[in-house]
Design an enzyme around this catalytic site. Structure first.
Site, PDB file in Angstrom:
ATOM      1  N   ILE A  84       0.838  -1.208   0.000  1.00 20.46           N
ATOM      2  CA  ILE A  84       0.000   0.000   0.000  1.00 20.46           C
ATOM      3  C   ILE A  84       0.868   1.252   0.000  1.00 20.46           C
ATOM      4  CG2 ILE A  84      -1.831   1.240   1.241  1.00 20.46           C
ATOM      5  CD1 ILE A  84      -2.521  -1.602   0.067  1.00 20.46           C
ATOM      6  N   LYS A  85       0.537   2.164  -0.921  1.00 22.36           N
ATOM      7  CA  LYS A  85       1.271   3.428  -0.977  1.00 22.36           C
ATOM      8  C   LYS A  85       0.508   4.474  -0.175  1.00 22.36           C
ATOM      9  CE  LYS A  85       4.014   4.770  -4.930  1.00 22.36           C
ATOM     10  NZ  LYS A  85       3.939   5.259  -6.295  1.00 22.36           N
ATOM     11  N   CYS A  86       1.173   5.041   0.829  1.00 25.13           N
ATOM     12  CA  CYS A  86       0.569   6.112   1.641  1.00 25.13           C
ATOM     13  C   CYS A  86       1.419   7.365   1.468  1.00 25.13           C
ATOM     14  CB  CYS A  86       0.581   5.737   3.116  1.00 25.13           C
ATOM     15  SG  CYS A  86      -0.538   4.407   3.551  1.00 25.13           S
TER      16      CYS A  86
END
Ligand code: E4P
Length: 226
Positions: A84-86
């Protein structure tokens, strides 16, 4: 150094994977928006995860931590290789900490300073994505940031992987490798440029011409055994 492909274009991902050149894929909302078209976004993302044997970064779009965590959990259910890219914001780091606590891989994106990178590592990020090209665009030396992050992470033994992003040309790739970055994520155009050399093409052309001039034939496996 690992190589990721920085695209959501399935054709390019499959081509690079077939040649054994990539260890993963990074996407962002802009890259997704270019290629998804009429397809169902979830189905499209699933195809991307199946096209490469390695991590695939998919980005959340919520701006509050709770929303990012909820989206992150949903995206992580698409496939085991989803990361997941945050974004590197206060909310993004809170979401990173929570997702990591749940065993979900997180790539903290939009990093532009060494202090941001240190905070992301403290939040437990699996990957940090410093954007070198966008720093160069505003007359900052993007690669200096990579060297600073490398030094800081080595000083404290952080295992967050440095994923050099926003790469614009082959020299960025070479410099990242010299500094000791863990990963470079490359747009397809840059990946294919790494491979190309005019002397390789000319050399190959001459080998084939000389062989044909001498009217030689390539022995088949059967003949070679005799
Ligand atoms: C990858 O993770 C980044 O989103 C990407 O490399 C950004 O590249 P750009 O600055 O060329 O848009």
């Amino acid at each position: 150094m690992k190589i990721f492909l920085d695209t959501a274009d399935l054709q390019e991902i499959r081509r690079a994977a077939r040649a054994g050149l990539i260890d993963g894929v990074t996407t962002n909302p802009s890259l997704m928006a270019k290629v998804v078209g009429d397809a169902d976004v979830g189905d499209y993302m699933k195809e991307v995860t199946e096209a490469v044997n390695g991590p695939v970064s998919l980005e959340v779009l919520a701006t509050e931590a709770d929303g990012m965590v909820a989206q992150g959990r949903d995206l992580a259910r698409i496939a085991d290789n989803v990361v997941i890219k945050c974004p590197l914001t206060e909310e993004g780091l809170a979401a990173t900490r929570q997702l990591r606590a749940e065993g979900i891989g997180v790539n903290v994106t939009l990093c532009f300073s060494p202090s941001q990178a240190l905070l992301a590592a403290k939040a437990g990020a699996s990957y940090i994505s410093p954007f070198v090209g966008r720093l160069d665009d505003i007359s900052h030396e993007g690669m200096e940031l990579i060297a600073q992050i490398r030094e800081i992470y080595d000083n404290y033994g952080y295992d967050t992987e440095i994923l050099v992003a926003s790469i614009r040309h082959p020299l960025h790739f070479v410099e990242a490798a010299l500094i000791g970055a863990d990963i470079a994520t490359l747009p397809p155009t840059v990946l294919w440029k790494l491979l190309a050399h005019p002397l390789t093409d000319r050399g190959l052309e001459n080998f084939i011409k000389d062989w044909e001039k001498a009217k030689l034939v390539v022995p088949s496996m059967e003949e070679a055994k005799l």
